[in-house]
Design an enzyme around this catalytic site. Sequence first.
Site, PDB file in Angstrom:
ATOM      1  N   HIS A 170     167.039 150.816  54.969  1.00  0.00           N
ATOM      2  CA  HIS A 170     167.616 149.676  54.256  1.00  0.00           C
ATOM      3  C   HIS A 170     166.461 148.914  53.608  1.00  0.00           C
ATOM      4  O   HIS A 170     166.071 147.836  54.049  1.00  0.00           O
ATOM      5  CB  HIS A 170     168.420 148.770  55.199  1.00  0.00           C
ATOM      6  CG  HIS A 170     169.866 149.134  55.252  1.00  0.00           C
ATOM      7  ND1 HIS A 170     170.671 149.105  54.136  1.00  0.00           N
ATOM      8  CD2 HIS A 170     170.642 149.572  56.268  1.00  0.00           C
ATOM      9  CE1 HIS A 170     171.888 149.495  54.462  1.00  0.00           C
ATOM     10  NE2 HIS A 170     171.913 149.791  55.744  1.00  0.00           N
ATOM     11  N   ASP A 196     171.616 145.824  54.448  1.00  0.00           N
ATOM     12  CA  ASP A 196     172.013 145.584  55.846  1.00  0.00           C
ATOM     13  C   ASP A 196     172.294 144.090  56.062  1.00  0.00           C
ATOM     14  O   ASP A 196     173.266 143.717  56.728  1.00  0.00           O
ATOM     15  CB  ASP A 196     170.929 146.081  56.818  1.00  0.00           C
ATOM     16  CG  ASP A 196     169.521 145.585  56.456  1.00  0.00           C
ATOM     17  OD1 ASP A 196     169.312 145.113  55.311  1.00  0.00           O
ATOM     18  OD2 ASP A 196     168.618 145.666  57.314  1.00  0.00           O
ATOM     19  N   HIS A 244     157.017 166.277  31.245  1.00  0.00           N
ATOM     20  CA  HIS A 244     156.769 167.661  31.669  1.00  0.00           C
ATOM     21  C   HIS A 244     156.664 168.568  30.447  1.00  0.00           C
ATOM     22  O   HIS A 244     157.451 168.463  29.520  1.00  0.00           O
ATOM     23  CB  HIS A 244     157.919 168.189  32.533  1.00  0.00           C
ATOM     24  CG  HIS A 244     158.114 167.403  33.783  1.00  0.00           C
ATOM     25  ND1 HIS A 244     157.297 167.536  34.877  1.00  0.00           N
ATOM     26  CD2 HIS A 244     159.024 166.462  34.105  1.00  0.00           C
ATOM     27  CE1 HIS A 244     157.700 166.698  35.820  1.00  0.00           C
ATOM     28  NE2 HIS A 244     158.744 166.035  35.381  1.00  0.00           N
ATOM     29  N   TYR A 272     173.815 150.732  34.529  1.00  0.00           N
ATOM     30  CA  TYR A 272     174.427 149.443  34.860  1.00  0.00           C
ATOM     31  C   TYR A 272     174.332 148.473  33.693  1.00  0.00           C
ATOM     32  O   TYR A 272     173.335 148.449  32.977  1.00  0.00           O
ATOM     33  CB  TYR A 272     173.751 148.826  36.092  1.00  0.00           C
ATOM     34  CG  TYR A 272     174.078 149.545  37.387  1.00  0.00           C
ATOM     35  CD1 TYR A 272     175.273 150.237  37.551  1.00  0.00           C
ATOM     36  CD2 TYR A 272     173.191 149.514  38.449  1.00  0.00           C
ATOM     37  CE1 TYR A 272     175.571 150.888  38.727  1.00  0.00           C
ATOM     38  CE2 TYR A 272     173.478 150.160  39.645  1.00  0.00           C
ATOM     39  CZ  TYR A 272     174.670 150.854  39.780  1.00  0.00           C
ATOM     40  OH  TYR A 272     174.965 151.496  40.947  1.00  0.00           O
ATOM     41  N   GLU A 292     164.690 136.991  59.038  1.00  0.00           N
ATOM     42  CA  GLU A 292     166.125 136.818  59.334  1.00  0.00           C
ATOM     43  C   GLU A 292     166.562 135.353  59.373  1.00  0.00           C
ATOM     44  O   GLU A 292     167.753 135.066  59.309  1.00  0.00           O
ATOM     45  CB  GLU A 292     166.468 137.512  60.655  1.00  0.00           C
ATOM     46  CG  GLU A 292     166.338 139.032  60.571  1.00  0.00           C
ATOM     47  CD  GLU A 292     166.275 139.691  61.934  1.00  0.00           C
ATOM     48  OE1 GLU A 292     165.798 139.019  62.886  1.00  0.00           O
ATOM     49  OE2 GLU A 292     166.683 140.861  62.051  1.00  0.00           O
TER      50      GLU A 292
END
Length: 447
Positions: free
Chosen positions: A138, A143, A290, A346, A422
């Site tokens: 994560h 998470d 490439h 997106y 946290e």
Amino acid sequence: MMHQKLARAGLLTLAVALSTAAQAATPAATTAAADTAAKAIEAKMIEWRRDFHQHPELGNAEVRSSKIIADHLKKLGLKVKTGVAKTGVVAVLEGGKPGPTVALRADMDGLPVKENSGLPFESKATGTYRGQTVPVMHACGHDTHMAILMATAEILAGMKKDLPGKVVFLFQPAEEGPSDFEAGTGKTWGAKAMVEQGAMSDPKVDAVFGLHVFSGMETGTLAWRSGPLMASADSYSVTVTGKQTHGALPWRGVDPVVAAAQVVTGLQTIVSRQLDITKEPAIVSVGQIHGGVRYNIIPDEVVFEGTLRAFDEAMREDIHKRVAHTATSIAAASGAKAETKVTKIYDVTANDPELTAKMRPTLVRVAGEWPWTDNVQKSTGAEDFSELGKVAPSLFLFLGISKPGEEKTAAANHSPFFFVDEKGLIQGVRALTHLTVDYLHGGPATN
Ligand SMILES: [Zn+2]
Ligand SMILES: [Zn+2]
């Protein structure tokens, strides 16, 4: 600086408060109760987050995560739909009074990154990424998004009978892209697939909120801006075709290596010389190239790929045309051919100006004594939250999770060293609950 900003915020808050005084507003007791509940659930939320962190899953493979989420939401008494857009979960909380519908979104997927955090709950997980076994982490903090939204759901479910309206909880897979197929193959995933499967229309959503944890911002900081916030992201590939020849006899062929080199350089003039960058910034990057198999053979073909970023749809379309035109024209000058393929991934994530202005007092109230900003710098990262913004007015926030003093040195999102302080998570819960109750009550509280 901070004092000036706070003073300005105070005046604006007062102005909005006066203009909405006639409307029903969230009772002060409700927001106070939300904060008390957020404090009470904090430790449990951190446990959820650590469990998700230790068991990350790749996009479209979030089976364990979505089961934990669905079980939690069912226990709260919500109407829960699973298997939306593969592993997505949609849950509806019906308030006790009539009112509008708010959607809250969290993404669930990890990344093919080998964790190197040294945390006791470090991930040792692996997953299958397009046929290959890879380590999973994560590394983008999804998470925390799951844990924050689970906690938010529990708090709002606790106030169900007083809520005027509905809340839709969207737990979506594959924000980082699907692990089981390639973009550009016509299949949809993540937020777009959730929308296609009715996640925003049953019930019809009036406003949608979401957040993303960001390293480099101090723990607990809430930041946002009106209008474009995150870039559109598209990939492109250019195939330059020449004619193979001996490296000692270049005149007998057409050299695609030199032509491709000129095209790569030429592409850099799109942003620097051709776009009006006072409107919005943009990016044209090459990520891989490439060609050839041996030092003294000029090959037939060189292929390169890159990413394009924009903050404005018209500029984005313009860039697509200019990339193809630049490649074709420069290659043609040396007799080579260039074929360009652009894949839209997106769209621009933009905050609805009206919704952002309306909810500003709420955010300022939540940010409280924490450092905050309502005009955060744009991010050239991209988000499929943009798909939700196409269906309903949307507001996306950044949440700081880097310890004070470590903002400049903290590893970025997607790094094997990505670290979440946290202590910042509770601020995410407060932001989402306050935004929801205020929106359902017709606007920010006047307290
Ligand atoms: Zn990410
Ligand atoms: Zn992310």
